[in-house]
Every structure is written in C-alpha cells, then in structure tokens.
Design a protein around this motif. Structure first.
Motif, short mmCIF file in Angstrom:
data_model
loop_
_atom_site.label_atom_id
_atom_site.label_comp_id
_atom_site.label_asym_id
_atom_site.label_seq_id
_atom_site.Cartn_x
_atom_site.Cartn_y
_atom_site.Cartn_z
N ASN A 35 0.83 -1.22 0.00
CA ASN A 35 0.00 0.00 0.00
C ASN A 35 0.86 1.26 0.00
N GLU A 36 1.68 1.40 -1.04
CA GLU A 36 2.56 2.57 -1.11
C GLU A 36 3.12 2.75 -2.51
N VAL A 37 3.59 3.97 -2.77
CA VAL A 37 4.45 4.22 -3.92
C VAL A 37 5.83 4.57 -3.37
N LEU A 38 6.86 4.05 -4.04
CA LEU A 38 8.24 4.25 -3.61
C LEU A 38 9.02 4.90 -4.73
N ARG A 39 9.87 5.85 -4.38
CA ARG A 39 10.80 6.44 -5.34
C ARG A 39 12.16 5.77 -5.11
N ILE A 40 12.66 5.11 -6.17
CA ILE A 40 13.83 4.24 -6.03
C ILE A 40 14.93 4.69 -6.98
N ARG A 41 16.15 4.67 -6.49
CA ARG A 41 17.32 4.94 -7.30
C ARG A 41 17.87 3.62 -7.84
N GLN A 42 18.56 3.68 -8.98
CA GLN A 42 19.19 2.48 -9.53
C GLN A 42 20.10 1.86 -8.47
N GLY A 43 19.95 0.57 -8.27
CA GLY A 43 20.68 -0.12 -7.21
C GLY A 43 19.79 -0.47 -6.05
N GLY A 44 18.64 0.22 -5.92
CA GLY A 44 17.65 -0.18 -4.92
C GLY A 44 17.44 0.76 -3.76
N ALA A 81 2.55 6.44 1.60
CA ALA A 81 1.57 5.41 1.92
C ALA A 81 0.22 5.75 1.28
N THR A 82 -0.50 4.71 0.87
CA THR A 82 -1.84 4.86 0.31
C THR A 82 -2.82 4.01 1.10
N ASP A 83 -4.08 4.46 1.17
CA ASP A 83 -5.08 3.72 1.95
C ASP A 83 -5.46 2.39 1.31
N GLN A 84 -5.39 2.33 -0.02
CA GLN A 84 -5.68 1.10 -0.75
C GLN A 84 -4.39 0.58 -1.38
N GLN A 85 -4.50 -0.54 -2.09
CA GLN A 85 -3.34 -1.06 -2.81
C GLN A 85 -2.95 -0.08 -3.92
N ALA A 86 -1.66 0.23 -4.01
CA ALA A 86 -1.17 1.11 -5.07
C ALA A 86 -0.92 0.27 -6.32
N ILE A 87 -1.60 0.61 -7.42
CA ILE A 87 -1.59 -0.22 -8.61
C ILE A 87 -0.70 0.34 -9.72
N ALA A 88 -0.77 1.63 -9.98
CA ALA A 88 -0.03 2.22 -11.11
C ALA A 88 0.19 3.69 -10.84
N CYS A 89 1.19 4.27 -11.52
CA CYS A 89 1.49 5.68 -11.30
C CYS A 89 2.11 6.28 -12.56
N VAL A 90 1.98 7.60 -12.68
CA VAL A 90 2.61 8.33 -13.78
C VAL A 90 2.81 9.77 -13.34
N LEU A 91 3.83 10.41 -13.86
CA LEU A 91 4.08 11.83 -13.61
C LEU A 91 3.46 12.64 -14.74
N GLY A 92 2.52 13.52 -14.40
CA GLY A 92 1.82 14.28 -15.41
C GLY A 92 1.59 15.71 -14.99
#
Length: 283
Positions: free
Chosen positions: A215-224, A231-242
């Motif tokens: 239940n989250e979106v994570l911002r990750i750098r190469q290497g991990g 955190a999100t109240d429901q399952q986080a399914i997809a994202c895009v920057l717009g």
C-alpha cells in the motif's frame, strides 16, 4: 516529508496504465472495459469501449492509440474515425492475460503478460515480453520474466526498464535500433515485501514504483536505494508523472484486484500528489 494526497476520482472499477498526453490523463478502467481521459479542466470522458478488460496504452508516431485487450491477448488500434482495429495478436506468445504495454518513440510496442492465470489461480510460470512493430508484426523481445508489468523507456530511447512483479525487481534492457532488447541487468531489487506493478521515471533517473501489497508508492534509485515512500489507503496499482510541468504524481489505487469484486463495487481511486522532480522519458 509528508505530502498532501488529493483524491481525484473515487468510483473506478480498477484504474491502470495512466499516461499523460497533451493536456489529459489517459487510463484504462480495466473491469469497466473502457479507456478514459481526465482533461486538464477536470472533465472526464470515455475514449473507447471494449468487449472485455483493457490494460496497457500507448500511441504510434502518427497519433493513433494502441490499447491492450487482456483476455483475447490482442493489441487494438483506435483509428481517427473512432473505429477499432486489431493491431497485433499475441495469443501465440502470451501464456497469461496480456497486460501492460509501453510504446516508444519509434512506435515499437512492448507488451507483457501475466504468464499464468490469477483468476482462477494457476501455478506461477515465467513469461515473454513481446515486441510489436509499427506494422503489427510480433516477435519475442525477452524471455523468462516473472510477471512483467509496468515499463519505462529512458529519454534517449535506449533503455527499457520493466517491473517484474513476481521477481520483486526492476530489470533493464538495452534497446537496439531495430527495437530488439539485449544486455539484461537487474536495475534494482525491492525489499520489505514490496513488488512493482506500474512504474514511472523522473528527470533525475529515479523510478516511482506502485507496490500493491505494501500500500505505497516508492521512489527508487538504480541499485535499490529508496528515496521516498508515500503510503496509500488502498493497494497502489499504477502511477505516472503528469500535469503541465509533469510534477503531479498520479496514483491509481484499488480495494481489491479480484475482477468480480471490481466489476461490482467500483471503489478504486485516482490520487494526485505534488512532487519535486518532473517526469521524463516514456510513458
């Protein structure tokens, strides 16, 4: 730093494959069998109705939209007059429902599939990533991926990164001039129970990952390295920057991934979060 989360839509069946294009957010409402667009002025309208669940979206260089039809394992093409045509048939390659897709600057579309059935459940098995040429010709771009899901292409058009949901990792490939993929490497492994569903790339080369089980979106750098968690109240399914400046992180969330529940209840949401670094590359 806590970020403000705004609920934009709260009555979707299951939002997937968000794509920012021109002045609108295009997405698939999977179990309502339709493609939608949220305009910059807040207007919401249907772009296409299908005969079954739809997922990945993209555009050919001439502007025609491509849409993944999941259960019949096809890529559909929306013509300028509104007619729908079959762009590619993936049924000989896809061993599970066709899923997410990214279309790069040359018009080559890369399409993943589950590899196996989730509903009803089957034993997991690895899947291929298909490459669809602009003329609809289908080839195998990569093999032995564990549930290939969301994808990004870097701004130079030379690297494709795919989230392997079953492998809990992001995997990178070099893109050849003819669209072929090679030099498979692990871009990042996810820990702490997270797994990648939809993903998007920002201008600093980091990737936002929607992780349903945590239940989250994570911002990750190469290497991990994890740079940020939201955190999100429901399952986080997809994202895009717009948005006009590509600094709005749009996140689709869902109460459940079970198709019958989603078709009946329509409780999935679209969230909007302002972030600091704009989007880059594709989608």
């Amino acid at each position: 730093m806590a970020r403000e989360i705004n609920i934009v839509i709260n009555n979707l069946s299951f939002g997937e494959a968000p794509r920012w294009r021109a002045d609108g957010l295009y997405f698939s409402d999977v179990h309502a069998d339709r493609v939608m667009v949220l305009r910059g002025d807040g207007g919401l309208e249907a772009v296409m109705s299908a005969s079954g669940p739809v997922s990945g979206l993209g555009w050919l260089p001439d502007g025609r939209m491509l849409v993944v039809s999941m259960l019949d394992k096809r890529v559909l093409r929306l013509e300028p007059d509104g007619a729908t045509a079959v762009h590619a048939d993936l049924s000989e390659l896809a061993t599970g429902p066709a899923n997410d897709m990214i279309v790069g600057p040359t018009g080559v579309a890369y399409v993943g599939n589950f590899g196996f059935s989730l509903f009803p459940p089957e034993p997991p098995k690895l899947a291929v990533l298909a490459a669809v040429a602009p003329d609809g010709h289908v080839t195998v771009a990569a093999e032995d991926l564990f549930f290939p899901n969301g994808m990004v292409i870097t701004p130079d058009g030379r690297t494709l990164i795919v989230g392997e949901s079953g492998g809990q990792c992001l995997t990178a490939f070099d893109i050849a001039d003819n669209g072929g993929l090679s030099n498979r490497t692990e871009w990042a492994a996810l820990g702490d129970g997270a797994l990648p569903d939809g993903i998007c790339l920002d201008a600093e080369g980091a990737i936002w990952v929607a992780s349903p089980p945590t239940n989250e979106v994570l911002r990750i750098r190469q290497g991990g390295e994890v740079l940020e968690r939201i955190a999100t109240d429901q399952q986080a399914i997809a994202c895009v920057l717009g948005g006009v400046d590509r600094k709005t992180l749009y996140v689709f969330t869902a109460e459940s991934t079970e198709p019958a529940f989603c078709r009946e209840h329509h409780t999935a949401r679209l969230l909007a979060i302002n972030v600091d670094v704009p989007g880059a590359g594709w989608p």
